[in-house]
Write a protein that holds these residues in place. Structure first.
Motif, short mmCIF file in Angstrom:
data_model
loop_
_atom_site.label_atom_id
_atom_site.label_comp_id
_atom_site.label_asym_id
_atom_site.label_seq_id
_atom_site.Cartn_x
_atom_site.Cartn_y
_atom_site.Cartn_z
N ARG A 8 0.80 -1.03 -0.02
CA ARG A 8 0.09 0.08 0.17
C ARG A 8 0.62 1.24 0.15
NH1 ARG A 8 -3.21 -2.43 3.83
NH2 ARG A 8 -2.37 -1.01 5.53
N ALA A 9 2.09 1.38 0.90
CA ALA A 9 2.71 2.41 0.89
C ALA A 9 3.37 2.80 -0.61
CB ALA A 9 3.71 2.38 1.99
N LEU A 10 4.01 1.63 -1.17
CA LEU A 10 4.76 1.85 -2.42
C LEU A 10 3.77 2.31 -3.27
CD1 LEU A 10 7.53 -1.09 -2.08
CD2 LEU A 10 7.88 1.20 -1.69
N SER A 11 2.76 1.69 -3.33
CA SER A 11 1.60 1.92 -4.57
C SER A 11 1.30 3.28 -4.02
CB SER A 11 0.50 1.21 -4.28
OG SER A 11 0.68 -0.06 -4.58
N ALA A 12 1.02 3.95 -3.10
CA ALA A 12 0.77 5.40 -2.77
C ALA A 12 1.87 6.27 -3.29
CB ALA A 12 0.60 5.58 -1.21
N LEU A 13 3.18 5.85 -2.89
CA LEU A 13 4.27 6.72 -3.56
C LEU A 13 4.44 6.64 -4.96
CD1 LEU A 13 6.39 6.16 -0.48
CD2 LEU A 13 5.35 8.09 -0.90
N ALA A 14 3.95 5.62 -5.61
CA ALA A 14 4.10 5.37 -7.13
C ALA A 14 3.52 6.26 -7.96
CB ALA A 14 4.06 3.89 -7.40
N GLN A 15 3.53 7.53 -7.68
CA GLN A 15 2.76 8.79 -8.39
C GLN A 15 3.51 9.82 -8.19
OE1 GLN A 15 0.70 11.29 -8.09
NE2 GLN A 15 -0.03 11.79 -9.94
N GLU A 16 3.68 10.46 -9.11
CA GLU A 16 4.38 11.83 -8.99
C GLU A 16 4.06 13.04 -8.09
OE1 GLU A 16 5.77 15.53 -12.01
OE2 GLU A 16 4.42 13.95 -12.79
N HIS A 17 3.00 13.28 -8.10
CA HIS A 17 2.49 14.19 -7.06
C HIS A 17 2.55 13.92 -5.60
CE1 HIS A 17 1.04 15.76 -10.90
NE2 HIS A 17 0.99 16.97 -10.35
N ARG A 18 2.01 12.54 -5.43
CA ARG A 18 1.88 12.14 -3.92
C ARG A 18 3.41 11.84 -3.63
NH1 ARG A 18 -2.65 8.90 -6.19
NH2 ARG A 18 -1.22 7.19 -6.63
N LEU A 19 4.42 11.40 -4.35
CA LEU A 19 5.75 11.39 -4.03
C LEU A 19 6.37 12.75 -3.73
CD1 LEU A 19 8.26 9.80 -3.51
CD2 LEU A 19 8.82 10.07 -6.11
N ALA A 20 6.01 13.75 -4.34
CA ALA A 20 6.43 15.06 -4.37
C ALA A 20 5.91 15.56 -2.69
CB ALA A 20 5.98 15.97 -5.37
N ALA A 21 4.48 15.33 -2.64
CA ALA A 21 3.75 15.94 -1.43
C ALA A 21 4.45 15.29 -0.25
CB ALA A 21 2.26 15.71 -1.48
N PHE A 22 4.84 13.80 -0.21
CA PHE A 22 5.30 13.09 0.82
C PHE A 22 6.71 13.89 1.02
CE2 PHE A 22 7.56 9.49 2.81
CZ PHE A 22 6.82 9.33 4.05
N ARG A 23 7.35 13.85 0.08
CA ARG A 23 8.98 14.32 0.25
C ARG A 23 8.77 15.89 0.90
NH1 ARG A 23 13.40 12.69 -2.94
NH2 ARG A 23 13.98 14.88 -2.89
N LEU A 24 7.89 16.87 0.46
CA LEU A 24 7.95 18.26 1.17
C LEU A 24 7.24 17.93 2.73
CD1 LEU A 24 5.84 20.13 -1.48
CD2 LEU A 24 8.03 20.45 -0.84
N LEU A 25 6.52 16.96 2.98
CA LEU A 25 6.14 16.74 4.16
C LEU A 25 7.02 16.28 5.15
CD1 LEU A 25 2.31 15.08 3.49
CD2 LEU A 25 3.00 17.28 4.49
N VAL A 26 8.12 15.65 4.74
CA VAL A 26 8.94 14.87 5.27
C VAL A 26 10.04 16.07 5.53
CG1 VAL A 26 11.07 13.44 5.16
CG2 VAL A 26 9.19 12.71 4.60
N GLN A 27 10.34 16.80 4.82
CA GLN A 27 11.14 18.13 5.01
C GLN A 27 10.60 19.10 5.88
OE1 GLN A 27 11.73 20.19 1.02
NE2 GLN A 27 12.77 18.03 0.27
N ALA A 28 9.18 19.24 5.95
CA ALA A 28 8.45 20.24 6.85
C ALA A 28 8.46 19.97 8.38
CB ALA A 28 6.91 20.06 6.48
N GLY A 29 8.82 18.33 8.72
CA GLY A 29 8.86 18.07 9.85
C GLY A 29 7.47 17.90 10.74
N GLU A 30 7.50 17.90 11.96
CA GLU A 30 6.32 17.51 12.85
C GLU A 30 5.11 18.57 12.71
OE1 GLU A 30 7.22 16.49 16.79
OE2 GLU A 30 8.47 14.88 16.14
N GLN A 31 5.64 19.83 12.36
CA GLN A 31 4.38 20.80 12.17
C GLN A 31 3.67 20.55 10.95
OE1 GLN A 31 7.92 22.41 12.11
NE2 GLN A 31 7.72 23.53 9.95
N GLY A 32 4.12 20.26 10.10
CA GLY A 32 3.31 19.67 8.65
C GLY A 32 3.01 20.86 7.82
#
Length: 112
Positions: A8-32
């Motif tokens: 499920r996790a890999l499927s969710a990340l296997a899309q350009e916008h979702r991967l980019a959004a997840f990477r931004l969220l990782v960079q943003a830290g806990e505040q989101g």
């Protein structure tokens, strides 16, 4: 982490916008980051961003909370680390990988 969760996790990340959004969220830290801000940064329509964030949440990779009128999304670092751990669990034939030689093929495995 179980195989179905990993899929499920890999499927969710296997899309350009979702991967980019997840990477931004990782960079943003806990505040989101607010969903609207993610949509703006990625130049994605808000309705599409909501769909993508729902897919990431369904995969267990992000959490959400309401702040006033905004929905704030944050990366789930435990889930991310679990996914990475699952993917690298058998790395290097079970031997510890060093920083400079991480997951390099051994000489006997080189292809011709």
């Amino acid at each position: 982490m179980q195989a179905d969760q990993v899929i499920r996790a890999l499927s969710a990340l296997a899309q350009e916008h979702r991967l980019a959004a997840f990477r931004l969220l990782v960079q943003a830290g806990e505040q989101g980051v607010a969903a609207g801000m993610l949509a703006e940064k990625l130049a994605v329509p808000p309705s599409s961003m909501s769909f993508h964030l729902a897919q990431l949440a369904n995969a267990g990779l992000v959490s959400q909370r309401r702040e006033s009128r905004s929905i704030i999304y944050s990366a789930d670092y435990a889930a991310m680390n679990g996914l990475m751990g699952y993917l690298t669990e058998n790395c290097c034939g079970g031997m510890s990988c060093s920083e400079d030689a991480a997951c390099l093929p051994s000489p006997e495995r080189k292809s011709a």
